[in-house]
Design an enzyme around this catalytic site. Structure first.
Site, PDB file in Angstrom:
ATOM      1  N   LYS A 123       0.786  -1.331  -0.073  1.00  0.00           N
ATOM      2  CA  LYS A 123       0.050  -0.014   0.043  1.00  0.00           C
ATOM      3  C   LYS A 123       0.962   1.315   0.269  1.00  0.00           C
ATOM      4  O   LYS A 123       2.218   1.282   0.493  1.00  0.00           O
ATOM      5  CB  LYS A 123      -0.865   0.045   1.141  1.00  0.00           C
ATOM      6  CG  LYS A 123      -2.056  -0.806   1.156  1.00  0.00           C
ATOM      7  CD  LYS A 123      -2.959  -0.540   2.380  1.00  0.00           C
ATOM      8  CE  LYS A 123      -4.361  -1.711   1.892  1.00  0.00           C
ATOM      9  NZ  LYS A 123      -5.297  -1.440   2.788  1.00  0.00           N
ATOM     10  N   GLU A 162      -9.848   2.999   8.305  1.00  0.00           N
ATOM     11  CA  GLU A 162      -8.995   3.999   7.383  1.00  0.00           C
ATOM     12  C   GLU A 162      -8.997   3.413   5.975  1.00  0.00           C
ATOM     13  O   GLU A 162      -9.191   4.265   4.948  1.00  0.00           O
ATOM     14  CB  GLU A 162      -7.799   4.563   8.042  1.00  0.00           C
ATOM     15  CG  GLU A 162      -7.741   5.531   9.270  1.00  0.00           C
ATOM     16  CD  GLU A 162      -6.370   5.923   9.336  1.00  0.00           C
ATOM     17  OE1 GLU A 162      -6.346   7.110   9.613  1.00  0.00           O
ATOM     18  OE2 GLU A 162      -5.426   5.334   9.474  1.00  0.00           O
ATOM     19  N   ASP A 163      -8.521   2.069   5.837  1.00  0.00           N
ATOM     20  CA  ASP A 163      -8.403   1.697   4.748  1.00  0.00           C
ATOM     21  C   ASP A 163      -9.018   0.124   4.461  1.00  0.00           C
ATOM     22  O   ASP A 163      -8.228  -0.752   4.815  1.00  0.00           O
ATOM     23  CB  ASP A 163      -6.726   1.479   4.593  1.00  0.00           C
ATOM     24  CG  ASP A 163      -6.388   1.473   3.031  1.00  0.00           C
ATOM     25  OD1 ASP A 163      -7.424   1.295   2.150  1.00  0.00           O
ATOM     26  OD2 ASP A 163      -5.298   1.290   2.716  1.00  0.00           O
ATOM     27  N   PRO A 164     -10.074   0.004   4.302  1.00  0.00           N
ATOM     28  CA  PRO A 164     -10.715  -1.217   4.453  1.00  0.00           C
ATOM     29  C   PRO A 164     -10.230  -2.303   3.533  1.00  0.00           C
ATOM     30  O   PRO A 164     -10.092  -2.118   2.380  1.00  0.00           O
ATOM     31  CB  PRO A 164     -12.101  -0.852   4.007  1.00  0.00           C
ATOM     32  CG  PRO A 164     -12.399   0.692   4.355  1.00  0.00           C
ATOM     33  CD  PRO A 164     -11.068   0.946   3.904  1.00  0.00           C
TER      34      PRO A 164
END
Length: 450
Positions: free
Chosen positions: A80, A158-160
């Site tokens: 990421k 925040e970032d599923p």
């Protein structure tokens, strides 16, 4: 995963192509009786209660031979994009700092208020349960485990993370499996916990090494079932503990408070028939997603050496409303027959074993099945039990049956009878305080961690 609050937790993650999201989904609840429609080469079949209810042998063979590989929607967290990572939870050294972190992120608009409320209640419930254990360093364990849990929950908000139809446990760069083991371990009273028929678990491991497939037909008690099973088997049957694949209901993959625990398990993600029509607008979408998951399972079994856990009741056991007594929920005959046929036509030898699990005291489900998310949960420290019985042969059990429908029912009843017998032994050992003395000729109890 282990939440005790009436507040609903809704996620806003966009649907993923492999496993579409719909509204009103949450929590780790491996539910397994499926509602699907199957398309043969000629025409679409009618609606059936389970995966393969009216699939003929030709269609089954086509399904197993299907070599389509679905693109995984799972994200490698190590790849990421770089971003500033909040240290609100990982840097906490006291309870006050941990709870302050929840408040800070909520006030900053990074945590929805309902999720923040759930995180607070999760902390309090977990703390109460672990302190019941009497472990000398209980406070330190609570702080360390909850700091990790809250950090992972916040990371997912925040970032599923998006699950694919077949999700393989994430072990690198962060080991979500070990996280789940470490989190649930303090809730189990190992002094009052038992495993039935360790020798049969050894037999299962040998068959897996030989390339055979194993299907465990089981009852289902709590959202922590996968961790309980793995913790009870990690000493005597580590291969099963780490490689078991759970047929998991849709709620496993959506709620931020349970997703970090789900990410550490091998899952075949499906929509339970109990919730198939909760939102009619998405019913067909769910059926298509189930077919994709079914194909993933067929491909896995075709390779051999797979072990799959499924609860054909389609949900968690519940106590009798009048007596308050717990017992395994009845199995759906079509679900059992579908899994048997899927294993039978995989191309590798397949075996079906009845498995019993007793662990409802750790986090019992609500008295009734709830459509809305946010069911109230309690958590406690308690003894648990797990047992497996010898393989049950379909051909032997149904030899005298006159038609396929009768054979399905007879076979299902034989599996359910075995699970119930094992469950009663575990119940006598744990709740009846009989310990190892609760063993009977068909169920030999032991504590392999001693």
């Amino acid at each position: 995963m282990i939440l005790s609050t009436p507040a609903p937790f809704l996620t806003t993650t966009k649907p993923s192509p492999p496993f579409p999201r719909v509204s009103k989904l949450c929590f780790l609840t491996p539910s397994y009786s499926l509602s699907l429609r199957f398309r043969s080469t000629a025409r679409r079949s009618t609606s059936f209660p389970c995966v393969l209810s009216a699939l003929n042998l030709h269609a089954m063979a086509e399904l197993v031979q299907d070599k389509e590989v679905f693109a995984s929607a799972e994200v490698d967290y190590s790849k990421k994009k770089n971003r500033t990572r909040s240290r609100s939870f990982l840097d906490a050294t006291t309870e006050q700092e941990l709870l302050s972190g929840i408040r800070k992120e909520s006030e900053a608009g990074k945590l929805p208020s309902n999720v923040a409320a759930g995180m607070k209640e999760l902390y309090q419930n977990y703390k109460t349960a672990v302190l019941q254990s009497g472990i000398p360093n209980a406070h330190e364990i609570v702080l360390e485990n909850m700091a990790a849990a809250l950090d992972l929950i916040f990371l997912d908000v925040e970032d599923p993370f998006i699950f694919s139809p077949y999700h393989k446990a994430l072990r690198k760069p962060y080991d979500y499996y070990e996280f789940g083991q470490k989190y649930i371990r303090p809730l189990i009273d190992f002094r009052n916990s038992y495993v039935g028929n360790v020798s049969i678990f050894n037999e299962i491991q040998e068959k897996l090494q030989q390339g055979h497939n194993i299907v465990l037909i089981s009852n289902h008690q709590t959202e922590a079932d996968p961790a309980v099973i793995a913790l009870l088997l990690e000493t005597s049957s580590p291969h099963i503990a780490e490689n078991l694949i759970y047929v998991a209901g849709d709620r496993v993959v959506t709620d931020p408070l349970c997703k970090p625990f789900s990410m550490g398990r091998n899952l075949i993600c499906v929509y339970s028939k109990k919730h198939m029509n909760d939102d009619p607008e998405h019913s067909e979408e769910k059926r298509k997603a189930n077919i994709r998951s079914l194909k993933e399972m067929a491909l896995l079994l075709r390779g051999g050496s797979q072990i799959v856990w499924i609860a054909p009741s389609g949900g968690r056991d519940r106590p009798d409303p009048l007596s308050g007594e717990w017992y395994p929920a009845h199995f759906d005959a079509s679900s059992v027959d579908n899994m048997r046929r899927l294993a039978e036509h995989s191309g590798a030898p397949g075996h079906v074993y009845p498995l019993a699990l007793l662990c409802h005291d750790i986090m019992p489900p609500p008295p009734q099945v709830e459509k809305e998310i946010g069911e109230r949960r309690v958590i406690s420290f308690h003894g648990v039990g797990l047992s497996v019985a010898p393989e049950i042969s379909f051909s032997e059990v149904t030899a005298a049956c006159e038609n396929p429908e009768e054979a399905k029912e007879v076979y299902t009843e034989a599996l359910y009878k075995s699970v119930t017998e094992q469950y009663n032994v575990l119940k006598s050992a744990v709740h009846g305080k009989q310990g190892l003395g609760a063993s009977i000729p068909t169920v030999s109890l032991s504590q392999p961690w001693n």
